[in-house]
Motif scaffolding. Sequence first.
Motif, PDB file in Angstrom:
ATOM      1  N   THR A 121       0.940  -1.254  -0.028  1.00  0.00           N
ATOM      2  CA  THR A 121      -0.137   0.072  -0.285  1.00  0.00           C
ATOM      3  C   THR A 121       0.770   1.331  -0.191  1.00  0.00           C
ATOM      4  OG1 THR A 121      -0.161  -0.089   2.231  1.00  0.00           O
ATOM      5  CG2 THR A 121      -1.724  -1.057   1.215  1.00  0.00           C
ATOM      6  N   TYR A 122       2.194   1.214   0.306  1.00  0.00           N
ATOM      7  CA  TYR A 122       2.984   2.289   0.136  1.00  0.00           C
ATOM      8  C   TYR A 122       3.787   2.199  -1.058  1.00  0.00           C
ATOM      9  CZ  TYR A 122       4.407   0.066   4.389  1.00  0.00           C
ATOM     10  OH  TYR A 122       4.513  -0.772   5.594  1.00  0.00           O
ATOM     11  N   ASN A 123       4.648   3.283  -1.187  1.00  0.00           N
ATOM     12  CA  ASN A 123       5.443   3.300  -2.619  1.00  0.00           C
ATOM     13  C   ASN A 123       6.540   2.598  -2.384  1.00  0.00           C
ATOM     14  OD1 ASN A 123       5.999   4.098  -5.157  1.00  0.00           O
ATOM     15  ND2 ASN A 123       5.767   6.179  -4.773  1.00  0.00           N
ATOM     16  N   ALA A 124       6.765   1.571  -2.834  1.00  0.00           N
ATOM     17  CA  ALA A 124       8.077   0.655  -2.769  1.00  0.00           C
ATOM     18  C   ALA A 124       8.823   0.789  -4.197  1.00  0.00           C
ATOM     19  CB  ALA A 124       8.021  -0.773  -2.107  1.00  0.00           C
ATOM     20  N   VAL A 125      10.027   0.812  -4.206  1.00  0.00           N
ATOM     21  CA  VAL A 125      10.594   0.904  -5.576  1.00  0.00           C
ATOM     22  C   VAL A 125      11.495   0.074  -5.644  1.00  0.00           C
ATOM     23  CG1 VAL A 125      11.935   2.591  -7.229  1.00  0.00           C
ATOM     24  CG2 VAL A 125      10.106   3.499  -6.055  1.00  0.00           C
ATOM     25  N   ILE A 126      11.566  -1.158  -6.558  1.00  0.00           N
ATOM     26  CA  ILE A 126      12.740  -2.063  -6.546  1.00  0.00           C
ATOM     27  C   ILE A 126      13.775  -1.570  -7.270  1.00  0.00           C
ATOM     28  CG2 ILE A 126      13.363  -4.094  -7.341  1.00  0.00           C
ATOM     29  CD1 ILE A 126      10.508  -5.376  -6.589  1.00  0.00           C
ATOM     30  N   THR A 127      14.899  -1.302  -7.200  1.00  0.00           N
ATOM     31  CA  THR A 127      15.910  -0.837  -7.939  1.00  0.00           C
ATOM     32  C   THR A 127      17.388  -1.208  -7.746  1.00  0.00           C
ATOM     33  OG1 THR A 127      16.998   1.449  -8.419  1.00  0.00           O
ATOM     34  CG2 THR A 127      16.213   1.157  -6.296  1.00  0.00           C
ATOM     35  N   GLU A 128      18.088  -1.175  -9.105  1.00  0.00           N
ATOM     36  CA  GLU A 128      19.575  -1.464  -8.911  1.00  0.00           C
ATOM     37  C   GLU A 128      20.438  -0.173  -8.229  1.00  0.00           C
ATOM     38  OE1 GLU A 128      21.382  -4.202  -9.586  1.00  0.00           O
ATOM     39  OE2 GLU A 128      19.587  -5.414 -10.518  1.00  0.00           O
ATOM     40  N   ASP A 129      19.892   0.815  -7.917  1.00  0.00           N
ATOM     41  CA  ASP A 129      20.448   1.940  -7.234  1.00  0.00           C
ATOM     42  C   ASP A 129      20.994   1.490  -6.047  1.00  0.00           C
ATOM     43  OD1 ASP A 129      20.508   3.616  -9.613  1.00  0.00           O
ATOM     44  OD2 ASP A 129      19.068   4.729  -9.051  1.00  0.00           O
ATOM     45  N   ILE A 130      20.204   0.734  -5.285  1.00  0.00           N
ATOM     46  CA  ILE A 130      20.559   0.259  -4.081  1.00  0.00           C
ATOM     47  C   ILE A 130      20.977  -1.176  -3.882  1.00  0.00           C
ATOM     48  CG2 ILE A 130      18.261  -0.232  -3.174  1.00  0.00           C
ATOM     49  CD1 ILE A 130      20.996   1.778  -1.277  1.00  0.00           C
ATOM     50  N   ALA A 131      21.140  -1.781  -4.997  1.00  0.00           N
ATOM     51  CA  ALA A 131      21.747  -3.268  -5.058  1.00  0.00           C
ATOM     52  C   ALA A 131      23.229  -3.325  -4.533  1.00  0.00           C
ATOM     53  CB  ALA A 131      21.769  -3.703  -6.630  1.00  0.00           C
ATOM     54  N   GLU A 132      23.554  -4.473  -3.822  1.00  0.00           N
ATOM     55  CA  GLU A 132      24.817  -4.521  -3.538  1.00  0.00           C
ATOM     56  C   GLU A 132      26.067  -4.140  -4.373  1.00  0.00           C
ATOM     57  OE1 GLU A 132      27.037  -3.880  -1.276  1.00  0.00           O
ATOM     58  OE2 GLU A 132      26.991  -5.756   0.128  1.00  0.00           O
ATOM     59  N   TRP A 133      26.935  -3.623  -3.888  1.00  0.00           N
ATOM     60  CA  TRP A 133      28.114  -3.494  -4.793  1.00  0.00           C
ATOM     61  C   TRP A 133      28.543  -4.718  -5.832  1.00  0.00           C
ATOM     62  CZ3 TRP A 133      32.204   0.203  -2.431  1.00  0.00           C
ATOM     63  CH2 TRP A 133      33.351   0.591  -3.592  1.00  0.00           C
ATOM     64  N   ASN A 134      28.603  -4.416  -7.017  1.00  0.00           N
ATOM     65  CA  ASN A 134      28.965  -5.282  -7.949  1.00  0.00           C
ATOM     66  C   ASN A 134      30.491  -5.817  -8.026  1.00  0.00           C
ATOM     67  OD1 ASN A 134      29.480  -7.214 -10.011  1.00  0.00           O
ATOM     68  ND2 ASN A 134      28.251  -6.229 -11.582  1.00  0.00           N
ATOM     69  N   TYR A 135      30.600  -7.023  -7.282  1.00  0.00           N
ATOM     70  CA  TYR A 135      31.799  -7.562  -6.899  1.00  0.00           C
ATOM     71  C   TYR A 135      32.748  -8.121  -8.014  1.00  0.00           C
ATOM     72  CZ  TYR A 135      30.155  -6.875  -2.274  1.00  0.00           C
ATOM     73  OH  TYR A 135      29.765  -6.272  -1.049  1.00  0.00           O
ATOM     74  N   GLY A 136      32.071  -8.345  -9.365  1.00  0.00           N
ATOM     75  CA  GLY A 136      32.543  -8.881 -10.554  1.00  0.00           C
ATOM     76  C   GLY A 136      33.259 -10.121 -10.503  1.00  0.00           C
ATOM     77  N   ASP A 137      34.585 -10.047 -10.427  1.00  0.00           N
ATOM     78  CA  ASP A 137      35.596 -11.215 -10.286  1.00  0.00           C
ATOM     79  C   ASP A 137      35.611 -11.817  -8.921  1.00  0.00           C
ATOM     80  OD1 ASP A 137      35.976 -11.064 -13.095  1.00  0.00           O
ATOM     81  OD2 ASP A 137      37.784 -10.372 -12.976  1.00  0.00           O
ATOM     82  N   TYR A 138      35.217 -10.815  -7.928  1.00  0.00           N
ATOM     83  CA  TYR A 138      35.525 -11.306  -6.595  1.00  0.00           C
ATOM     84  C   TYR A 138      34.284 -11.921  -6.014  1.00  0.00           C
ATOM     85  CZ  TYR A 138      39.363  -7.817  -7.414  1.00  0.00           C
ATOM     86  OH  TYR A 138      40.258  -7.373  -7.794  1.00  0.00           O
ATOM     87  N   GLU A 139      33.089 -11.925  -6.700  1.00  0.00           N
ATOM     88  CA  GLU A 139      32.019 -12.794  -6.279  1.00  0.00           C
ATOM     89  C   GLU A 139      32.414 -13.940  -5.525  1.00  0.00           C
ATOM     90  OE1 GLU A 139      27.803 -12.661  -5.822  1.00  0.00           O
ATOM     91  OE2 GLU A 139      28.871 -11.048  -6.221  1.00  0.00           O
ATOM     92  N   GLY A 140      31.849 -14.221  -4.355  1.00  0.00           N
ATOM     93  CA  GLY A 140      31.768 -15.680  -3.645  1.00  0.00           C
ATOM     94  C   GLY A 140      33.315 -15.809  -2.910  1.00  0.00           C
ATOM     95  N   LEU A 141      34.034 -14.583  -2.948  1.00  0.00           N
ATOM     96  CA  LEU A 141      35.435 -14.778  -2.638  1.00  0.00           C
ATOM     97  C   LEU A 141      35.618 -14.283  -1.052  1.00  0.00           C
ATOM     98  CD1 LEU A 141      37.790 -14.114  -5.486  1.00  0.00           C
ATOM     99  CD2 LEU A 141      36.941 -16.358  -4.748  1.00  0.00           C
ATOM    100  N   LEU A 142      36.464 -14.633  -0.114  1.00  0.00           N
ATOM    101  CA  LEU A 142      36.849 -14.107   0.920  1.00  0.00           C
ATOM    102  C   LEU A 142      37.837 -12.957   0.801  1.00  0.00           C
ATOM    103  CD1 LEU A 142      37.482 -17.425   3.171  1.00  0.00           C
ATOM    104  CD2 LEU A 142      35.287 -15.968   2.798  1.00  0.00           C
ATOM    105  N   VAL A 143      37.940 -12.025   1.668  1.00  0.00           N
ATOM    106  CA  VAL A 143      38.527 -10.739   1.426  1.00  0.00           C
ATOM    107  C   VAL A 143      40.240 -11.363   1.215  1.00  0.00           C
ATOM    108  CG1 VAL A 143      39.155 -10.226   3.840  1.00  0.00           C
ATOM    109  CG2 VAL A 143      39.369  -8.604   2.372  1.00  0.00           C
ATOM    110  N   GLY A 144      40.703 -12.241   2.043  1.00  0.00           N
ATOM    111  CA  GLY A 144      41.968 -12.825   2.198  1.00  0.00           C
ATOM    112  C   GLY A 144      42.186 -13.568   0.669  1.00  0.00           C
ATOM    113  N   GLU A 145      41.332 -13.998   0.003  1.00  0.00           N
ATOM    114  CA  GLU A 145      41.356 -14.825  -1.457  1.00  0.00           C
ATOM    115  C   GLU A 145      41.453 -13.763  -2.441  1.00  0.00           C
ATOM    116  OE1 GLU A 145      38.790 -18.734  -0.629  1.00  0.00           O
ATOM    117  OE2 GLU A 145      37.983 -17.017  -1.224  1.00  0.00           O
ATOM    118  N   ILE A 146      40.719 -12.436  -2.287  1.00  0.00           N
ATOM    119  CA  ILE A 146      40.959 -11.532  -3.268  1.00  0.00           C
ATOM    120  C   ILE A 146      42.385 -10.877  -3.088  1.00  0.00           C
ATOM    121  CG2 ILE A 146      39.994  -9.120  -3.840  1.00  0.00           C
ATOM    122  CD1 ILE A 146      37.613 -10.192  -2.380  1.00  0.00           C
TER     123      ILE A 146
END
Length: 232
Positions: free
Chosen positions: A90-115
């Motif tokens: 009932t209220y104005n909810a907007v689904i948007t990529e503007d507030i999606a998580e940082w796109n980690y690209g090649d680092y997706e699924g990795l731990l910081v030490g692995e990166i």
Amino acid sequence: MSDLDATTPRIFLVRHGETEWTKNGRYTGTTDLELTHTGIAQVKGTASYLVGSGKLIDPARIARIWVSPRKRALQTLGLLFNNSSTEPGTYNAVITEDIAEWNYGDYEGLLVGEIRAGRKERGLDGHVEWDIWRDGCEGGESAQQVTERLDRLISEIREIQEPCMNGEGSADVVLVAHGHILRAFVKRWLKYPLDNQLPLMFSPGAIGILSYRNHDLDEPGFYLGMALPLQE
């Protein structure tokens, strides 16, 4: 004039609850994980105390909700308002990529030490360790790209809240998203570059609050702590 005057519009930052990758620290950007049982309980617990009529996040005061399109964020949105007397639709909810998580690209699924180890093997960092706030992600987003989309969203929020700086109508907004992007949002709200050394922590299922000092659109700030509304 008090900075804590709750008539000033607020921005509520809601981090989604725990996922399997949250537990072990893996970088989770585009991977569409659902909440764990613990994650569901985290959000329900937060909602029971803080969301509802007369509570900290009062649906009657919400002008807009922005939510990341990832499942874990959408699931959190639904759980967050389940205890409210107003249905989320009932209220104005907007689904948007503007507030999606940082796109980690090649680092997706990795731990910081692995990166960091992988980058050093490729001769990228020398004596300076990789820092996402400065270096961004190979195959993903740079800090500048994240800055641009968050600044765009901040401009939209300011347009909604500018006419309501002294309580003239319902102007609170809610962002339901992810740990990295919400911390990045705080930095941009305060007009800091993303590589500013501002250590921030944000637990799964938690809520943060931003607003303006002295009812002034040009004085964005954040709450170190805020008293909860009295319960009748």
